[in-house]
Structures are given as structure tokens and as C-alpha cells.
Write a protein that holds these residues in place. Structure first.
Motif, PDB file in Angstrom:
ATOM      1  N   ASN A  50     140.505 -45.439   0.044  1.00 51.04           N
ATOM      2  CA  ASN A  50     140.048 -44.405  -0.875  1.00 51.04           C
ATOM      3  C   ASN A  50     139.348 -43.334  -0.048  1.00 51.04           C
ATOM      4  O   ASN A  50     138.195 -43.496   0.328  1.00 51.04           O
ATOM      5  N   PRO A  51     140.008 -42.208   0.224  1.00 50.77           N
ATOM      6  CA  PRO A  51     139.394 -41.210   1.094  1.00 50.77           C
ATOM      7  C   PRO A  51     138.195 -40.497   0.466  1.00 50.77           C
ATOM      8  O   PRO A  51     137.395 -39.916   1.175  1.00 50.77           O
ATOM      9  N   GLU A  52     138.065 -40.520  -0.871  1.00 47.60           N
ATOM     10  CA  GLU A  52     136.938 -39.871  -1.540  1.00 47.60           C
ATOM     11  C   GLU A  52     136.249 -40.863  -2.481  1.00 47.60           C
ATOM     12  O   GLU A  52     136.345 -40.751  -3.697  1.00 47.60           O
ATOM     13  N   PRO A  53     135.519 -41.840  -1.936  1.00 49.37           N
ATOM     14  CA  PRO A  53     134.911 -42.859  -2.799  1.00 49.37           C
ATOM     15  C   PRO A  53     133.764 -42.325  -3.647  1.00 49.37           C
ATOM     16  O   PRO A  53     133.400 -42.925  -4.648  1.00 49.37           O
ATOM     17  N   TRP A  54     133.182 -41.202  -3.285  1.00 49.42           N
ATOM     18  CA  TRP A  54     132.070 -40.656  -4.053  1.00 49.42           C
ATOM     19  C   TRP A  54     132.512 -40.121  -5.410  1.00 49.42           C
ATOM     20  O   TRP A  54     131.702 -39.902  -6.284  1.00 49.42           O
ATOM     21  N   GLU A  55     133.831 -39.930  -5.606  1.00 49.62           N
ATOM     22  CA  GLU A  55     134.331 -39.484  -6.900  1.00 49.62           C
ATOM     23  C   GLU A  55     134.282 -40.602  -7.939  1.00 49.62           C
ATOM     24  O   GLU A  55     134.297 -40.334  -9.132  1.00 49.62           O
ATOM     25  N   ALA A  56     134.246 -41.851  -7.511  1.00 48.45           N
ATOM     26  CA  ALA A  56     134.276 -42.991  -8.422  1.00 48.45           C
ATOM     27  C   ALA A  56     132.876 -43.511  -8.764  1.00 48.45           C
ATOM     28  O   ALA A  56     132.753 -44.534  -9.420  1.00 48.45           O
ATOM     29  N   ILE A  57     131.841 -42.809  -8.352  1.00 48.41           N
ATOM     30  CA  ILE A  57     130.469 -43.260  -8.603  1.00 48.41           C
ATOM     31  C   ILE A  57     130.077 -42.913 -10.035  1.00 48.41           C
ATOM     32  O   ILE A  57     130.294 -41.793 -10.502  1.00 48.41           O
ATOM     33  N   ASP A  58     129.511 -43.872 -10.735  1.00 46.84           N
ATOM     34  CA  ASP A  58     129.011 -43.651 -12.087  1.00 46.84           C
ATOM     35  C   ASP A  58     127.649 -42.962 -11.990  1.00 46.84           C
ATOM     36  O   ASP A  58     126.693 -43.541 -11.484  1.00 46.84           O
ATOM     37  N   PRO A  59     127.529 -41.720 -12.475  1.00 47.39           N
ATOM     38  CA  PRO A  59     126.261 -41.006 -12.312  1.00 47.39           C
ATOM     39  C   PRO A  59     125.127 -41.560 -13.173  1.00 47.39           C
ATOM     40  O   PRO A  59     123.967 -41.272 -12.920  1.00 47.39           O
ATOM     41  N   THR A  60     125.455 -42.341 -14.184  1.00 42.42           N
ATOM     42  CA  THR A  60     124.397 -42.894 -15.033  1.00 42.42           C
ATOM     43  C   THR A  60     123.773 -44.134 -14.432  1.00 42.42           C
ATOM     44  O   THR A  60     122.692 -44.541 -14.826  1.00 42.42           O
ATOM     45  N   GLN A  61     124.441 -44.742 -13.461  1.00 44.17           N
ATOM     46  CA  GLN A  61     123.912 -45.946 -12.808  1.00 44.17           C
ATOM     47  C   GLN A  61     123.099 -45.531 -11.585  1.00 44.17           C
ATOM     48  O   GLN A  61     123.586 -44.803 -10.729  1.00 44.17           O
ATOM     49  N   PRO A  62     121.843 -45.978 -11.480  1.00 41.06           N
ATOM     50  CA  PRO A  62     121.035 -45.597 -10.319  1.00 41.06           C
ATOM     51  C   PRO A  62     121.602 -46.189  -9.028  1.00 41.06           C
ATOM     52  O   PRO A  62     122.058 -47.321  -9.003  1.00 41.06           O
TER      53      PRO A  62
END
Length: 86
Positions: A50-62
Motif C-alpha cells: 500500500n504506497p499510501e497507507p495514510w489514506e486508510a486512517i480513520d480520523p475519528t480514532q485517536p
């Protein structure tokens, strides 16, 4: 001069607290590294999967170990740009 580790500790009892503290610190560092490796999204093992793993981060989860008063709102301009680039 061929004494084992435990024989040295038995002979020099003042080294026991030092060995305990250093062992505790090493165990803590190792366990936190494993915790970060398995649960944090910013630690990446496989970069080709996954070259862009930061796109899959849930922003509501700390993402931090301790988060105080985190409030997240999507940025409208950024959402528009994401929709245009996909």
C-alpha cells in the motif's frame, strides 16, 4: 576468571538492582516497539503493498497513546481535491 553470570551476581550483590533496571528498560522498549509495529498505522513494514497507507486512517480514532480533547472536522477544500483526483 571463568565465572557465570549468576555467580558474578551472587558475588557482587550491588549489581542486582542495575541488572533489574536495565532488564526492565529493555523489556519495555521491546514491548513498545512490538505494540507500535502491530497497532499503529504510521509504522509500515510492507511499503510495496500500500504506497499510501495514510489514506486508510480513520480520523475519528485517536492515533496517539494519550489524546486529550481531540476534535476532528473534515476540511472542505481537501475533500474536494480528493474527489477530483480519484
Amino acid at each position: 576468571m571463568n565465572m557465570s553470570f549468576f555467580q558474578i551476581l551472587r558475588a557482587k550483590k550491588e549489581l542486582i538492582p542495575l541488572v533489574g533496571v536495565v532488564s526492565f528498560a529493555a523489556l519495555g522498549a521491546t514491548s513498545f516497539s512490538i505494540y507500535s509495529l502491530l497497532s499503529k498505522s504510521d509504522v509500515i513494514i510492507n511499503k510495496s503493498g500500500n504506497p499510501e497507507p495514510w489514506e486508510a486512517i480513520d480520523p475519528t480514532q485517536p492515533q496517539k497513546l494519550l489524546t486529550i480533547n481531540q476534535k476532528w472536522k473534515p476540511i472542505e477544500e481537501l475533500e474536494k481535491v480528493k474527489k477530483l483526483t480519484k
